[in-house]
Write a protein that holds these residues in place. Structure first.
Motif, short mmCIF file in Angstrom:
data_model
loop_
_atom_site.label_atom_id
_atom_site.label_comp_id
_atom_site.label_asym_id
_atom_site.label_seq_id
_atom_site.Cartn_x
_atom_site.Cartn_y
_atom_site.Cartn_z
N ARG A 282 32.99 -26.07 39.77
CA ARG A 282 32.30 -26.03 38.48
C ARG A 282 32.86 -24.98 37.52
NH1 ARG A 282 25.88 -26.70 39.58
NH2 ARG A 282 25.91 -26.37 37.34
N ASN A 283 33.43 -23.90 38.08
CA ASN A 283 33.82 -22.78 37.21
C ASN A 283 35.32 -22.54 37.09
OD1 ASN A 283 30.95 -22.45 37.81
ND2 ASN A 283 31.15 -20.53 36.68
N THR A 284 36.13 -23.37 37.76
CA THR A 284 37.58 -23.20 37.64
C THR A 284 38.23 -24.58 37.45
OG1 THR A 284 38.20 -23.53 39.97
CG2 THR A 284 37.47 -21.32 39.33
N ASP A 285 39.53 -24.56 37.17
CA ASP A 285 40.29 -25.80 37.02
C ASP A 285 41.12 -26.11 38.26
OD1 ASP A 285 39.35 -26.16 34.42
OD2 ASP A 285 40.91 -24.85 33.60
N LEU A 286 40.89 -25.39 39.34
CA LEU A 286 41.66 -25.62 40.56
C LEU A 286 41.45 -27.06 41.05
CD1 LEU A 286 40.70 -22.32 42.43
CD2 LEU A 286 42.94 -22.85 41.44
N SER A 287 42.48 -27.62 41.67
CA SER A 287 42.35 -28.98 42.18
C SER A 287 41.44 -28.98 43.41
CB SER A 287 43.72 -29.53 42.57
OG SER A 287 44.18 -28.89 43.76
N VAL A 288 40.89 -30.15 43.72
CA VAL A 288 40.00 -30.28 44.88
C VAL A 288 40.74 -29.86 46.15
CG1 VAL A 288 38.71 -31.91 46.31
CG2 VAL A 288 38.57 -32.06 43.82
N THR A 289 41.99 -30.25 46.25
CA THR A 289 42.78 -29.89 47.45
C THR A 289 42.95 -28.38 47.56
OG1 THR A 289 44.01 -31.94 47.14
CG2 THR A 289 44.95 -30.31 48.66
N GLU A 290 43.25 -27.76 46.45
CA GLU A 290 43.44 -26.31 46.46
C GLU A 290 42.13 -25.60 46.84
OE1 GLU A 290 45.53 -25.10 43.01
OE2 GLU A 290 45.55 -22.98 43.59
N GLY B 164 25.37 -33.97 48.96
CA GLY B 164 24.80 -35.25 48.57
C GLY B 164 25.62 -35.98 47.52
N GLU B 165 26.74 -35.41 47.14
CA GLU B 165 27.67 -36.09 46.23
C GLU B 165 29.06 -35.55 46.50
OE1 GLU B 165 26.42 -35.12 42.26
OE2 GLU B 165 26.73 -32.96 42.54
N PRO B 166 30.09 -36.33 46.21
CA PRO B 166 31.45 -35.85 46.48
C PRO B 166 31.88 -34.75 45.52
CG PRO B 166 31.49 -38.04 45.47
CD PRO B 166 30.06 -37.70 45.71
N PRO B 167 32.91 -33.98 45.92
CA PRO B 167 33.37 -32.85 45.09
C PRO B 167 33.66 -33.24 43.65
CG PRO B 167 34.45 -32.80 47.23
CD PRO B 167 33.66 -34.08 47.19
N SER B 168 34.31 -34.38 43.45
CA SER B 168 34.71 -34.76 42.08
C SER B 168 33.49 -34.96 41.19
CB SER B 168 35.54 -36.04 42.12
OG SER B 168 34.86 -37.04 42.87
N ARG B 169 32.43 -35.57 41.73
CA ARG B 169 31.24 -35.78 40.91
C ARG B 169 30.52 -34.45 40.67
NH1 ARG B 169 26.63 -39.38 43.10
NH2 ARG B 169 28.40 -40.61 43.82
N HIS B 170 30.56 -33.58 41.68
CA HIS B 170 29.89 -32.28 41.52
C HIS B 170 30.55 -31.48 40.40
CE1 HIS B 170 27.18 -29.12 42.75
NE2 HIS B 170 28.18 -28.26 42.64
N ARG B 171 31.85 -31.62 40.29
CA ARG B 171 32.59 -30.92 39.24
C ARG B 171 32.06 -31.27 37.85
NH1 ARG B 171 38.76 -29.84 39.78
NH2 ARG B 171 37.97 -27.72 39.93
N GLY B 172 31.61 -32.48 37.70
CA GLY B 172 31.12 -32.96 36.41
C GLY B 172 29.84 -32.28 35.94
N ARG B 173 29.23 -31.48 36.80
CA ARG B 173 27.99 -30.80 36.41
C ARG B 173 28.23 -29.61 35.48
NH1 ARG B 173 23.47 -32.34 39.13
NH2 ARG B 173 23.81 -33.77 40.86
N GLY B 174 29.48 -29.20 35.33
CA GLY B 174 29.79 -28.13 34.39
C GLY B 174 29.58 -26.75 34.98
N PRO B 175 29.96 -25.71 34.21
CA PRO B 175 29.99 -24.35 34.75
C PRO B 175 28.61 -23.77 35.08
CG PRO B 175 30.53 -24.35 32.41
CD PRO B 175 30.45 -25.78 32.83
#
Lengths: 134, 151
Positions: free
Chosen positions: A72-80, A102-113
Motif C-alpha cells: 500500500r505504501n511503496t511501488d515495489l513489485s509483489v515479487t520483491e 482474504g484477498e490477493p496482494p494485487s487487490r490489496h494494493r488497490g486500497r491505497g496508502p
C-alpha cells in the motif's frame, strides 16, 4: 506476587519483539528460545500460552502485515515484497497472503496508502487476524 | 478551556529500577519523589519541563487488590498495558546509537516516516516508548497523506 510469571512474560515479549524487528530473516526456534532463555519445546508452548498463538503463526502474520504495508505504501513489485518480508517462494507468499487477508496482494494494493501514524501502531493494528489455512 | 496535559501515568513493576532506567538510561530527570506513606509518588520529566510529568506508579494494594494487581502486572509484562510515551529529540539517529550503547532494549528503527524519523524501545517492564525527530506534525501533513480507500 508471581515474579516467575512476570519474568516469563517479559522474556516471551523479548522474543516476540525480535520477530517484529527481524521478521525477514530466517528465524528459527532455537534462536528465539535462546532470546527467551528457555528450551525449544518450552518456548513454543509458553509463547502460545502467553500470546494465544504459536511463534510460527505470529511470524507469518507479521510478515503478511509488513507485505500489506509495502503493497500500500511503496511501488515495489509483489515479487520483491515477497522476498523482502521473508518468504522464499512467490507461490507460498500469494497463497498465505490470500488465506490470511482474504484477498490477493494485487487487490490489496488497490486500497491505497496507510496514513502516516507511528510505525509500531501500524504494525500492531494492521496485523491481520484471520486464521491461516494450514 | 483546558491548557495542557500536566501529568500522565504509567505502571512499573519496581520504582527503583524505573527511576534508574528513566533517568540514567533515557536521560529524564526526577520531578517529584515523595513518600506519601501509602504510596511513593514518583514522577519523571523531560529536563527543564516540570509542566509535564510522568507518574511511575507501582500497581498494588491498597489501590487495588492483589489479584487485580497481578492482572495488571501480567498485562504490563506482555506489553499490552498501554503504558505509552512518545518523546521528541533533535537527532533520532544519534539518540538511537546512544541508547544502544547503554544496552536499552530497542525494538525497531530508526526509520524514515512521513512525519520524520523515529524508533521504538521498551522499558524494563514492557511499556512501549517511541522517540522521534519530527519534521511535520501529523495535523500539518497535506490532506491527501491521509487518503485511504474504504475497507
Amino acid at each position: 506476587m508471581n515474579y516467575a510469571l512476570e519474568d516469563q512474560n517479559r522474556r516471551m515479549l523479548r522474543a516476540r519483539d525480535a520477530m517484529d524487528r527481524t521478521f525477514a530473516e530466517q528465524l528459527d526456534i532455537p534462536a528465539l528460545a535462546g532470546i527467551a532463555h528457555v528450551s525449544e519445546a518450552h518456548f513454543i508452548r509458553t509463547f502460545s500460552a502467553t500470546f494465544g498463538e504459536t511463534p510460527h503463526r505470529y511470524l507469518q502474520r507479521r510478515r503478511v502485515e509488513r507485505a500489506m504495508f509495502l503493497l500500500r505504501n511503496t511501488d515495489l513489485s509483489v515479487t520483491e515484497i515477497c522476498y523482502r518480508v521473508g518468504f522464499s517462494s512467490l507461490g507460498t507468499f500469494s497463497r498465505t497472503f490470500t488465506a490470511i487477508v482474504g484477498e490477493p496482494p494485487s487487490r490489496h494494493r488497490g486500497r491505497g496508502p496507510i496514513p502516516p501514524i507511528p510505525g509500531c501502531f501500524v504494525m500492531s493494528w494492521t496485523r491481520p487476524t484471520r486464521p491461516t489455512c494450514q | 478551556m483546558l491548557n495542557s496535559v500536566s501529568q500522565s501515568q504509567i505502571f512499573v513493576l519496581d520504582q527503583d529500577e524505573a527511576l534508574d532506567f528513566y533517568t540514567n538510561k533515557l536521560g529524564l530527570e526526577v520531578g517529584t519523589d515523595f513518600d506519601l506513606g501509602f504510596m511513593r509518588w514518583l514522577t519523571v520529566q523531560v529536563p527543564g519541563h516540570p509542566e509535564r510529568q510522568i507518574l511511575l506508579e507501582r500497581p498494588g494494594a491498597p489501590a487495588m487488590d492483589e489479584a487485580t494487581a497481578a492482572q495488571v502486572r501480567d498485562l504490563l509484562t506482555k506489553g499490552v498495558m498501554g503504558g505509552w510515551l512518545i518523546f521528541t529529540t533533535d537527532d533520532a539517529y544519534a539518540c538511537y546509537e546512544d541508547l544502544k550503547a547503554k544496552g536499552v532494549e530497542l525494538t525497531d528503527g530508526p526509520t524514515e516516516q512521513p512525519y520524520g524519523v523515529d524508533f521504538g524501545l521498551r522499558d524494563p517492564f514492557g511499556n512501549r516508548i517511541r522517540i522521534g525527530t519530527i519534521k511535520v506534525w501529523a495535523n500539518d501533513l497535506p490532506a491527501d497523506a491521509f487518503s485511504q480507500n474504504a475497507n
